[in-house]
Write an enzyme that holds these catalytic residues in place. Structure first.
Site, PDB file in Angstrom:
ATOM      1  N   SER A 201     -21.562 -19.368 -38.315  1.00  0.00           N
ATOM      2  CA  SER A 201     -22.075 -18.161 -38.983  1.00  0.00           C
ATOM      3  C   SER A 201     -22.044 -16.922 -38.089  1.00  0.00           C
ATOM      4  O   SER A 201     -22.234 -15.812 -38.569  1.00  0.00           O
ATOM      5  CB  SER A 201     -23.521 -18.394 -39.441  1.00  0.00           C
ATOM      6  N   LYS A 202     -21.819 -17.091 -36.788  1.00  0.00           N
ATOM      7  CA  LYS A 202     -22.029 -15.990 -35.845  1.00  0.00           C
ATOM      8  C   LYS A 202     -20.865 -14.992 -35.844  1.00  0.00           C
ATOM      9  O   LYS A 202     -19.803 -15.242 -36.398  1.00  0.00           O
ATOM     10  CB  LYS A 202     -22.285 -16.544 -34.444  1.00  0.00           C
TER      11      LYS A 202
END
Ligand SMILES: *Cc1c(COP(=O)(O)O)cnc(C)c1O
Length: 424
Positions: A201-202
């Protein structure tokens, strides 16, 4: 104005698809192919007369962040673990952490057998409040873990001063802040260590991965050993087929290494980070203006922020709205309007169901220690208020075009104009 809400069967505000995250960088496939045929899939594999991708990524990321050293790790959690241990945090030490963040910030503190001390946050940035931090320092405090949460940078100047005054290590959790800059310096370089996550998700990702940066060569050495079972890079270039990591008797570690596949992908993804951060920041600014006009308060960042990065976009809704209808219900209505998850914040760290030290036998140390890491009595007012008022959504949506970005504000306007339909 009274158009039926999508959650009640009405038309959706946005019917288009949103950008998908992650987006592969142009060179990622070629880099993966190169690793696949290189005869070396891990930094712990044999040397093949070409510099390991892990080494190349370490150098590139250190340069990018403006740090002297970078130790790549298997995850953000691993980077926090090696940061805590390298700073000498261990059994019984107290570590100050914010009331709100991802569960890793409490599990890693308990993971090194230390005691998490939950401290309240600033009402505008949702990051550690330096005054509350200073009030929580005791003779057993060893470190402060500051999290740059969602899209804000914490008040690093004040936190650095508190850490220095009391002789504490400051560890920056920059898992959500790749590429941000504070008072002229890259994020992660204000603490003794800056810990990053490269999980799916980063802002910079290889699916899983992490990195710890530091300017201190001794901390770098300790983190290198801690993440490679106590092995370090050989002082001179090995011959073909020989091991580049060699045993030392300096420090016991664990295997928390990044694979060559991940390092190769990260090296390519790093090239797109700045341009994507700029797009996200531009769209966030547009949304800030629209939501402010509607009477809501977007997340603020600390004074001294030169460049902000958006892991998630956050807005505190007008309190009149959340007094009438619960945040969770509004989030559901907005999600239905937009076709993209709009979420309440992380639960407070002292309440997250993911914190369960009694569920792991390795933590059953003594009743006295268990009492010290119990969190049932903790109650932080600002942390609690954010739970009732602040919505967020993932940065993938900030890569949409301006028209689609505007549909987010339109959905907020529509839902808040139809609160009575939601409360009945
Ligand atoms: C994602 C994240 C972590 C943990 O990183 P992993 O790579 O999932 O282990 C830690 N802290 C924060 C603030 C995060 O967002």
């Amino acid at each position: 104005m009274t158009e039926q809400l999508a959650i009640l069967g009405g038309p959706r505000t946005n019917t288009r698809d949103w950008p998908i995250w992650p987006r592969p960088a142009a060179g990622a496939l070629k880099a993966l192919d190169d690793v696949l045929h290189s005869g070396r899939w891990a930094v712990s594999g044999p040397y093949r007369e070409q510099e390991a991708y892990e080494r190349r990524f370490a150098r590139a990321f250190a340069d990018y962040a403006g740090a002297r050293h970078c130790v790549p790790t298997a995850s953000g959690t691993a980077s926090l673990m090696v940061a805590l241990e390298a700073c000498g945090v261990g059994a019984g030490d107290e570590v100050i952490i914010p009331g709100i963040s991802w569960a890793a910030n409490v599990s890693t503190v308990v993971g090194v057998n230390a005691v998490p001390v939950f401290v309240d946050i600033d009402p505008d940035t949702y990051c550690l409040d330096p005054v509350a931090v200073e009030a929580a320092v005791t003779s057993r405090t060893k470190a402060i873990v500051v999290v740059h949460l969602y899209s804000a940078l914490a008040d690093l100047r004040a936190l650095r001063a508190v850490a220095d005054k009391h002789g504490l290590a400051l560890i920056e959790d920059a898992a959500q802040a790749h590429g941000a800059v504070y008072r002229g310096r890259g994020i992660g370089t204000w603490g003794e260590v800056g810990a990053f996550s490269m999980q799916h998700s980063k802002l910079l990702t290889a699916g899983e991965g992490g990195a710890a940066i530091t300017n201190d060569p001794e901390l770098a050495r300790r983190m290198e050993l801690l993440r490679a079972d106590g092995r370090a890079f050989a002082p001179s270039t090995p011959g073909y087929g020989e091991m580049e990591l060699v045993n030392t008797a300096e420090l016991m570690g664990s295997n928390r290494c990044l694979s060559e596949f991940q390092a190769a992908v990260l090296l390519e993804q790093l090239d797109s980070l700045d341009a994507e951060n700029r797009t996200r920041a531009r769209n966030a600014a547009r949304l800030d203006a629209l939501l402010t006009e509607l009477g809501h308060r977007p997340q603020q960042t600390s004074e001294g922020t030169d460049r902000r990065s958006y892991y998630a976009y956050c807005v505190a809704l007008d309190p009149e709205v959340t007094e009438r209808v619960e945040l969770r219900v509004i989030a559901g209505a907005l999600t239905a309007e937009l076709g993209f998850p709009i979420k309440p914040p992380y639960p407070p760290l002292y309440r997250t169901p993911l914190y369960g030290p009694r569920t792991r036998p390795r933590f059953a140390i003594s009743e006295e220690h268990l009492a010290r890491i119990d969190r049932r009595e903790v109650d932080l007012p600002v942390t609690e208020r954010t739970q009732r008022t602040v919505l967020n959504f993932h940065h993938a949506a900030l890569l949409a075009d301006p028209e689609q970005i505007e549909s987010i504000a339109a959905a907020v306007a529509k839902v808040t104009a139809n609160l009575s339909a939601l409360s009945s």
